[in-house]
Scaffold this active site. Structure first.
Site, PDB file in Angstrom:
ATOM      1  N   SER A  78       1.197  -0.961   0.006  1.00 56.43           N
ATOM      2  CA  SER A  78      -0.078   0.019  -0.221  1.00 56.43           C
ATOM      3  C   SER A  78       1.129   1.150   0.229  1.00 56.43           C
ATOM      4  O   SER A  78       2.039   1.251   0.560  1.00 56.43           O
ATOM      5  CB  SER A  78      -0.810  -0.257   1.610  1.00 56.43           C
ATOM      6  OG  SER A  78      -1.693  -1.037   1.294  1.00 56.43           O
TER       7      SER A  78
HETATM    8  C1  LIG Z   1      -3.362  -4.166  -0.182  1.00 59.70           C
HETATM    9  S1  LIG Z   1      -2.552  -5.767  -0.121  1.00 59.70           S
HETATM   10  C2  LIG Z   1      -1.085  -5.610   1.841  1.00 59.70           C
HETATM   11  C3  LIG Z   1      -0.242  -4.965   1.725  1.00 59.70           C
HETATM   12  C4  LIG Z   1       0.352  -5.228   3.464  1.00 59.70           C
HETATM   13  N1  LIG Z   1      -0.451  -4.845   4.261  1.00 59.70           N
HETATM   14  C5  LIG Z   1       1.632  -5.085   3.509  1.00 59.70           C
HETATM   15  O1  LIG Z   1       1.939  -3.610   3.693  1.00 59.70           O
HETATM   16  O2  LIG Z   1       2.206  -4.697   1.831  1.00 59.70           O
HETATM   17  C6  LIG Z   1      -4.016  -6.885   0.664  1.00 59.70           C
HETATM   18  C7  LIG Z   1      -2.980  -8.301   0.885  1.00 59.70           C
HETATM   19  O3  LIG Z   1      -4.266  -8.970   2.029  1.00 59.70           O
HETATM   20  C8  LIG Z   1      -4.182  -9.926   0.558  1.00 59.70           C
HETATM   21  N2  LIG Z   1      -5.599 -11.237   0.508  1.00 59.70           N
HETATM   22  C9  LIG Z   1      -6.666 -11.008  -0.055  1.00 59.70           C
HETATM   23  N3  LIG Z   1      -7.657 -11.774   0.577  1.00 59.70           N
HETATM   24  C10 LIG Z   1      -7.035 -12.206   2.064  1.00 59.70           C
HETATM   25  C11 LIG Z   1      -7.166 -13.352   2.583  1.00 59.70           C
HETATM   26  N4  LIG Z   1      -8.765 -13.280   2.710  1.00 59.70           N
HETATM   27  N5  LIG Z   1      -6.507 -13.435   3.863  1.00 59.70           N
HETATM   28  C12 LIG Z   1      -5.167 -12.583   3.790  1.00 59.70           C
HETATM   29  N6  LIG Z   1      -4.722 -12.548   3.074  1.00 59.70           N
HETATM   30  C13 LIG Z   1      -5.529 -12.159   1.880  1.00 59.70           C
HETATM   31  C14 LIG Z   1      -3.363  -9.971  -1.406  1.00 59.70           C
HETATM   32  O4  LIG Z   1      -2.649 -11.354  -1.552  1.00 59.70           O
HETATM   33  C15 LIG Z   1      -2.365  -9.124  -0.183  1.00 59.70           C
HETATM   34  O5  LIG Z   1      -1.211  -9.541  -0.336  1.00 59.70           O
END
Ligand SMILES: C[S@@+](CC[C@H](N)C(=O)[O-])C[C@H]1O[C@@H](n2cnc3c(N)ncnc32)[C@H](O)[C@@H]1O
Length: 231
Positions: A78
């Site tokens: 993000s």
């Molecule tokens: C915006 S990114 C996260 C950014 C992260 N917090 C960082 O600091 O880099 C959203 C993440 O959520 C993950 N994601 C989506 N659905 C999910 C789920 N049900 N459980 C865990 N992770 C999930 C995606 O694969 C992605 O890596």
């Protein structure tokens, strides 16, 4: 990534000193814009080298206000202001037990680890195995050995180490997954992008002995939650 203009991949030419300067400038910018206030969150920002959580071809863009692609399906780190945007209303602080859904790069978990300190707990869940391996390697290289990393569906939370004082969901959902509110301690707070009539609202939820209170912080744009509570 609809809605964001991602710069083209390129070979990194910046030095550690360049990144240090950019990081300090970003912290000043976040304070001036009113995103960043809390001392512990400010110190965490100054300490964690965001560039070390970004794939080499995007490393030079580490401090731009844009989400950058990560290995895996639909995964992004993000943009910088997103972290205080989540952690300030959460009131993330020393000794908290913190659960992050969506580890992505591992950067948010590293920041949280700095904020909660040695007596606190950080658990982070990532659904995508490729993204999970990337985050794990980043955190290990950066020396964050005490983040509990879980590969699985974060919509189900991680009951083994619940209750949590603070929960951040970093992918957009249509409703807050019930297991997460169940795993939140009384007096705890949860923050999540929730899709309402085609718009993503960043929702802050507080769990009290009397019940649940929610308020909208503002509009955001996140990748969709996958798994059992897929948006
Ligand atoms: C915006 S990114 C996260 C950014 C992260 N917090 C960082 O600091 O880099 C959203 C993440 O959520 C993950 N994601 C989506 N659905 C999910 C789920 N049900 N459980 C865990 N992770 C999930 C995606 O694969 C992605 O890596």
């Amino acid at each position: 990534m609809q809605g964001w203009l991602v710069p083209p991949p390129k070979r990194s030419t910046k030095s550690p000193k360049d990144f240090e300067r950019e990081r300090a400038a970003k912290v000043r910018w976040l304070i001036t814009r009113g995103y960043l206030g809390a001392e512990r969150i400010r110190r965490a920002f100054l300490k964690v080298p965001r560039e070390d959580f970004i794939p080499p071809d995007y490393r030079d863009y580490a401090y731009l206000e844009v989400p950058l692609p990560l290995p895996g399906t639909q995964a992004t780190i993000s943009c910088p202001h997103s972290y205080p945007l989540f952690y300030e209303p959460l009131g993330l602080d020393q000794d908290h037990r913190f659960l992050e859904i969506g580890t992505g790069s591992g950067y948010g978990a590293a920041l949280a680890r700095e904020v909660v300190g040695p007596q606190g707990l950080v658990v982070s869940v990532e659904i995508d195995p490729v993204t999970f391996a990337f985050a794990k390697a980043n955190l290990k290289r950066a020396g964050y050995h005490d983040v509990v990393l879980v590969q699985g569906d974060g919509g189900l939370g991680y009951p083994e180490l619940s209750p949590y004082d603070r929960i951040a969901v970093t992918a957009a959902c249509s409703t807050i997954p019930p297991p997460l509110t169940e795993q939140l301690a009384i007096g705890g707070r949860l923050i999540a992008p929730v899709i309402e009539q085609g718009t993503q609202n960043l929702l802050l939820l507080e769990k009290t002995a009397e019940g649940i209170r929610t308020r909208v912080i503002g509009e955001v744009l996140y990748v969709s939650l996958r798994g059992a509570y897929a948006a």
